[in-house]
Design an enzyme around this catalytic site. Sequence first.
Site, PDB file in Angstrom:
ATOM      1  N   SER A 128       0.837  -1.208   0.000  1.00 42.11           N
ATOM      2  CA  SER A 128       0.000   0.000   0.000  1.00 42.11           C
ATOM      3  C   SER A 128       0.867   1.250   0.000  1.00 42.11           C
ATOM      4  O   SER A 128       1.981   1.246   0.553  1.00 42.11           O
ATOM      5  CB  SER A 128      -0.864  -0.018   1.266  1.00 42.11           C
ATOM      6  OG  SER A 128      -1.469   1.230   1.464  1.00 42.11           O
ATOM      7  N   TYR A 153      -1.978  -1.377  10.932  1.00 43.27           N
ATOM      8  CA  TYR A 153      -2.224  -1.895   9.576  1.00 43.27           C
ATOM      9  C   TYR A 153      -1.062  -1.524   8.654  1.00 43.27           C
ATOM     10  O   TYR A 153      -0.495  -2.377   7.963  1.00 43.27           O
ATOM     11  CB  TYR A 153      -3.537  -1.335   9.011  1.00 43.27           C
ATOM     12  CG  TYR A 153      -3.661  -1.541   7.517  1.00 43.27           C
ATOM     13  CD1 TYR A 153      -3.903  -2.803   6.987  1.00 43.27           C
ATOM     14  CD2 TYR A 153      -3.496  -0.478   6.616  1.00 43.27           C
ATOM     15  CE1 TYR A 153      -3.981  -3.001   5.610  1.00 43.27           C
ATOM     16  CE2 TYR A 153      -3.579  -0.660   5.249  1.00 43.27           C
ATOM     17  CZ  TYR A 153      -3.824  -1.926   4.743  1.00 43.27           C
ATOM     18  OH  TYR A 153      -3.882  -2.123   3.380  1.00 43.27           O
ATOM     19  N   LYS A 157       2.046  -3.875   6.538  1.00 41.72           N
ATOM     20  CA  LYS A 157       2.446  -3.856   5.121  1.00 41.72           C
ATOM     21  C   LYS A 157       3.965  -3.685   5.005  1.00 41.72           C
ATOM     22  O   LYS A 157       4.623  -4.333   4.190  1.00 41.72           O
ATOM     23  CB  LYS A 157       1.717  -2.720   4.381  1.00 41.72           C
ATOM     24  CG  LYS A 157       0.230  -2.971   4.223  1.00 41.72           C
ATOM     25  CD  LYS A 157      -0.064  -4.183   3.351  1.00 41.72           C
ATOM     26  CE  LYS A 157      -1.480  -4.656   3.431  1.00 41.72           C
ATOM     27  NZ  LYS A 157      -1.741  -5.947   2.818  1.00 41.72           N
TER      28      LYS A 157
HETATM   29  P1  NAD Z   1     -10.955  -7.076   1.089  1.00 40.83           P
HETATM   30  O1  NAD Z   1     -11.131  -7.084   2.552  1.00 40.83           O
HETATM   31  O2  NAD Z   1     -12.105  -6.763   0.220  1.00 40.83           O
HETATM   32  O3  NAD Z   1     -10.360  -8.482   0.614  1.00 40.83           O
HETATM   33  C1  NAD Z   1      -9.530  -9.272   1.422  1.00 40.83           C
HETATM   34  C2  NAD Z   1     -10.108 -10.684   1.409  1.00 40.83           C
HETATM   35  O4  NAD Z   1      -9.257 -11.520   2.199  1.00 40.83           O
HETATM   36  C3  NAD Z   1     -11.497 -10.776   2.029  1.00 40.83           C
HETATM   37  O5  NAD Z   1     -12.342 -11.467   1.144  1.00 40.83           O
HETATM   38  C4  NAD Z   1     -11.294 -11.537   3.331  1.00 40.83           C
HETATM   39  O6  NAD Z   1     -12.416 -12.323   3.650  1.00 40.83           O
HETATM   40  C5  NAD Z   1     -10.060 -12.348   3.020  1.00 40.83           C
HETATM   41  N1  NAD Z   1      -9.212 -12.717   4.164  1.00 40.83           N
HETATM   42  C6  NAD Z   1      -8.735 -11.910   5.143  1.00 40.83           C
HETATM   43  N2  NAD Z   1      -7.961 -12.607   5.975  1.00 40.83           N
HETATM   44  C7  NAD Z   1      -7.935 -13.882   5.514  1.00 40.83           C
HETATM   45  C8  NAD Z   1      -7.285 -15.063   5.922  1.00 40.83           C
HETATM   46  N3  NAD Z   1      -6.509 -15.105   7.022  1.00 40.83           N
HETATM   47  N4  NAD Z   1      -7.470 -16.189   5.202  1.00 40.83           N
HETATM   48  C9  NAD Z   1      -8.261 -16.181   4.104  1.00 40.83           C
HETATM   49  N5  NAD Z   1      -8.893 -15.095   3.665  1.00 40.83           N
HETATM   50  C10 NAD Z   1      -8.723 -13.951   4.353  1.00 40.83           C
HETATM   51  O7  NAD Z   1      -9.735  -6.101   0.778  1.00 40.83           O
HETATM   52  P2  NAD Z   1      -9.238  -5.501  -0.601  1.00 40.83           P
HETATM   53  O8  NAD Z   1      -9.627  -4.071  -0.645  1.00 40.83           O
HETATM   54  O9  NAD Z   1      -9.602  -6.386  -1.725  1.00 40.83           O
HETATM   55  O10 NAD Z   1      -7.679  -5.538  -0.356  1.00 40.83           O
HETATM   56  C11 NAD Z   1      -6.877  -6.606  -0.802  1.00 40.83           C
HETATM   57  C12 NAD Z   1      -5.452  -6.387  -0.332  1.00 40.83           C
HETATM   58  O11 NAD Z   1      -4.990  -5.131  -0.812  1.00 40.83           O
HETATM   59  C13 NAD Z   1      -5.281  -6.343   1.189  1.00 40.83           C
HETATM   60  O12 NAD Z   1      -4.059  -6.953   1.501  1.00 40.83           O
HETATM   61  C14 NAD Z   1      -5.224  -4.861   1.489  1.00 40.83           C
HETATM   62  O13 NAD Z   1      -4.502  -4.599   2.669  1.00 40.83           O
HETATM   63  C15 NAD Z   1      -4.491  -4.339   0.265  1.00 40.83           C
HETATM   64  N6  NAD Z   1      -4.761  -2.925  -0.030  1.00 40.83           N
HETATM   65  C16 NAD Z   1      -6.052  -2.523  -0.217  1.00 40.83           C
HETATM   66  C17 NAD Z   1      -6.327  -1.181  -0.466  1.00 40.83           C
HETATM   67  C18 NAD Z   1      -7.731  -0.710  -0.663  1.00 40.83           C
HETATM   68  O14 NAD Z   1      -7.944   0.490  -0.615  1.00 40.83           O
HETATM   69  N7  NAD Z   1      -8.703  -1.547  -0.890  1.00 40.83           N
HETATM   70  C19 NAD Z   1      -5.264  -0.261  -0.551  1.00 40.83           C
HETATM   71  C20 NAD Z   1      -3.954  -0.724  -0.378  1.00 40.83           C
HETATM   72  C21 NAD Z   1      -3.704  -2.076  -0.120  1.00 40.83           C
HETATM   73  C1  UD1 Z   2      -7.397   5.156   3.695  1.00 38.91           C
HETATM   74  C2  UD1 Z   2      -6.381   4.609   4.658  1.00 38.91           C
HETATM   75  C3  UD1 Z   2      -5.252   3.935   3.886  1.00 38.91           C
HETATM   76  C4  UD1 Z   2      -5.822   2.857   2.985  1.00 38.91           C
HETATM   77  C5  UD1 Z   2      -6.868   3.509   2.075  1.00 38.91           C
HETATM   78  C6  UD1 Z   2      -7.516   2.524   1.182  1.00 38.91           C
HETATM   79  C7  UD1 Z   2      -6.454   6.060   6.620  1.00 38.91           C
HETATM   80  C8  UD1 Z   2      -5.738   7.122   7.387  1.00 38.91           C
HETATM   81  N1  UD1 Z   2      -5.860   5.679   5.471  1.00 38.91           N
HETATM   82  O1  UD1 Z   2      -6.737   6.080   2.892  1.00 38.91           O
HETATM   83  O2  UD1 Z   2      -4.310   3.368   4.755  1.00 38.91           O
HETATM   84  O3  UD1 Z   2      -4.786   2.283   2.204  1.00 38.91           O
HETATM   85  O4  UD1 Z   2      -7.875   4.121   2.883  1.00 38.91           O
HETATM   86  O5  UD1 Z   2      -8.351   1.665   1.905  1.00 38.91           O
HETATM   87  O6  UD1 Z   2      -7.501   5.578   7.013  1.00 38.91           O
HETATM   88  N2  UD1 Z   2     -12.988  11.603   2.964  1.00 38.91           N
HETATM   89  C9  UD1 Z   2     -13.974  12.514   3.221  1.00 38.91           C
HETATM   90  N3  UD1 Z   2     -15.171  12.058   3.705  1.00 38.91           N
HETATM   91  C10 UD1 Z   2     -15.413  10.732   3.944  1.00 38.91           C
HETATM   92  C11 UD1 Z   2     -14.394   9.794   3.656  1.00 38.91           C
HETATM   93  C12 UD1 Z   2     -13.176  10.259   3.185  1.00 38.91           C
HETATM   94  O7  UD1 Z   2     -13.792  13.706   3.026  1.00 38.91           O
HETATM   95  O8  UD1 Z   2     -16.508  10.383   4.392  1.00 38.91           O
HETATM   96  C13 UD1 Z   2     -11.697  12.069   2.419  1.00 38.91           C
HETATM   97  C14 UD1 Z   2     -10.508  11.748   3.320  1.00 38.91           C
HETATM   98  O9  UD1 Z   2     -10.277  12.776   4.224  1.00 38.91           O
HETATM   99  C15 UD1 Z   2      -9.394  11.622   2.270  1.00 38.91           C
HETATM  100  C16 UD1 Z   2     -10.099  11.141   0.995  1.00 38.91           C
HETATM  101  O10 UD1 Z   2     -11.483  11.399   1.205  1.00 38.91           O
HETATM  102  O11 UD1 Z   2      -8.875  12.879   2.017  1.00 38.91           O
HETATM  103  C17 UD1 Z   2      -9.898   9.656   0.751  1.00 38.91           C
HETATM  104  O12 UD1 Z   2     -10.225   8.957   1.938  1.00 38.91           O
HETATM  105  P1  UD1 Z   2     -10.254   7.360   2.021  1.00 38.91           P
HETATM  106  O13 UD1 Z   2     -11.093   6.833   0.920  1.00 38.91           O
HETATM  107  O14 UD1 Z   2     -10.617   7.007   3.418  1.00 38.91           O
HETATM  108  O15 UD1 Z   2      -8.777   6.934   1.688  1.00 38.91           O
HETATM  109  P2  UD1 Z   2      -7.386   7.372   2.354  1.00 38.91           P
HETATM  110  O16 UD1 Z   2      -7.581   8.301   3.476  1.00 38.91           O
HETATM  111  O17 UD1 Z   2      -6.506   7.826   1.271  1.00 38.91           O
END
Ligand code: NAD
Ligand code: UD1
Length: 343
Positions: A128, A153, A157
């Site tokens: 991330s 969290y 990572k």
């Molecule tokens: P998500 O929660 O939708 O998907 C993760 C999946 O993993 C879920 O279906 C959950 O049930 C499963 N899971 C969790 N722990 C498990 C375990 N121990 N064994 C088996 N299954 C398990 O999340 P996502 O948004 O799809 O994110 C996927 C990956 O990307 C994660 O590692 C997350 O940290 C990373 N990531 C996500 C974002 C984002 O904004 N979505 C941003 C940066 C990094």
């Molecule tokens: C958050 C997480 C980050 C994670 C990412 C994707 C935190 C501090 N960071 O990032 O670690 O990788 O989500 O899951 O939680 N906002 C509003 N109103 C809302 C929601 C969000 O104004 O109701 C704004 C926030 O202030 C931010 C932007 O929208 O400026 C994006 O927010 P968000 O979607 O939560 O993502 P991140 O903060 O970038």
Amino acid sequence: MSNSKLVLVTGGAGYIGSHTVISLVNAGYKPVILDNYSNSDPQVIAGIQDILQQPVTHYQGDCRDWDLVNSIFSKHEFEGVIHFAASKAVGESVEQPLAYYGNNLDSLMMLLKAMNQFNVPKLVFSSSCTVYGQPDQLPVTENTDRKPAASPYGNTKKICEDIIIDVVKSNTGLKAVALRYFNPIGAHPSAKIGELPLGTPSNLIPFVTQTAAGIRKVLTVFGDDYNTPDGTCIRDYIHVMDLSDAHVRSLSYLDEQQANSYYDFFNLGTGKGTSVMEVIKTFEEVAGVSLNYQVGPRRSGDIEQIFASVDKAKEVLHWETTKTMEQALGDTWKWQQIISKTS
Ligand code: NAD
Ligand code: UD1
């Protein structure tokens, strides 16, 4: 080296994993999903199969369950693993650090152990942009130092990246890439799968679409007094289908590496920063609705702005985004309307 096209996708029922399963099949891979549904709905598998018009092998279970992992690796000759499974809620990780370190670190280590034991060479790991914290310079390149993590969290990572680096250094045949996602948004254009946040969403885009759908009364913009052109925070929002394609590309990139063990890492974003107000305005245009929003105080822990330099991904990985913010918001809106009807 195995060339089975079989790829284990942990967390394959989750938001990014489910979309990547579609991209993998379209590129000729055979994904096998392992998910414990701790943050997803088993119905997602039906959505995936509906899009693909074919069954997808899937196991319900935990990456930390050695007996299960061992039996899955014994049954399938994987050429690689894409490891999405993790707990990802920043706020929850502050309240339950041990649960986060336990799940995110132990899951990775269990998989690395199985990969080593069964000679599975390739790993694509979900990292991330959170590893950069609030960077001193923008855009963020891969040379930008990682900052001390702001949450358990984020720290998982960082530690997971370091674990992978150490295993690669041990020269036991692991080839890995860590992909540092910026802000994934959007849904599959069919609207058969998308993001399914549990409870009140903390991320911006699901809050926007749920407000437009009438599920939430009002969207609060967290601060408009930042040092940005319109005062609201800036992020790099990337369409989940573009992100998915980068995972497929990463597998072939790892094939191209001649070394026995290899590690690389890439920023995955669009290279463009978009403010919260710009997101709201674009959404209103795309969806043809007027969004009920108000400006509130800053959210604690938010960083002012971050967006990616995507030069390395373009030059080395030969990958870049193709979808626009309009497409991402349009696809999310289509998906929101479907789930609002069915829930
Ligand atoms: P998500 O929660 O939708 O998907 C993760 C999946 O993993 C879920 O279906 C959950 O049930 C499963 N899971 C969790 N722990 C498990 C375990 N121990 N064994 C088996 N299954 C398990 O999340 P996502 O948004 O799809 O994110 C996927 C990956 O990307 C994660 O590692 C997350 O940290 C990373 N990531 C996500 C974002 C984002 O904004 N979505 C941003 C940066 C990094
Ligand atoms: C958050 C997480 C980050 C994670 C990412 C994707 C935190 C501090 N960071 O990032 O670690 O990788 O989500 O899951 O939680 N906002 C509003 N109103 C809302 C929601 C969000 O104004 O109701 C704004 C926030 O202030 C931010 C932007 O929208 O400026 C994006 O927010 P968000 O979607 O939560 O993502 P991140 O903060 O970038």
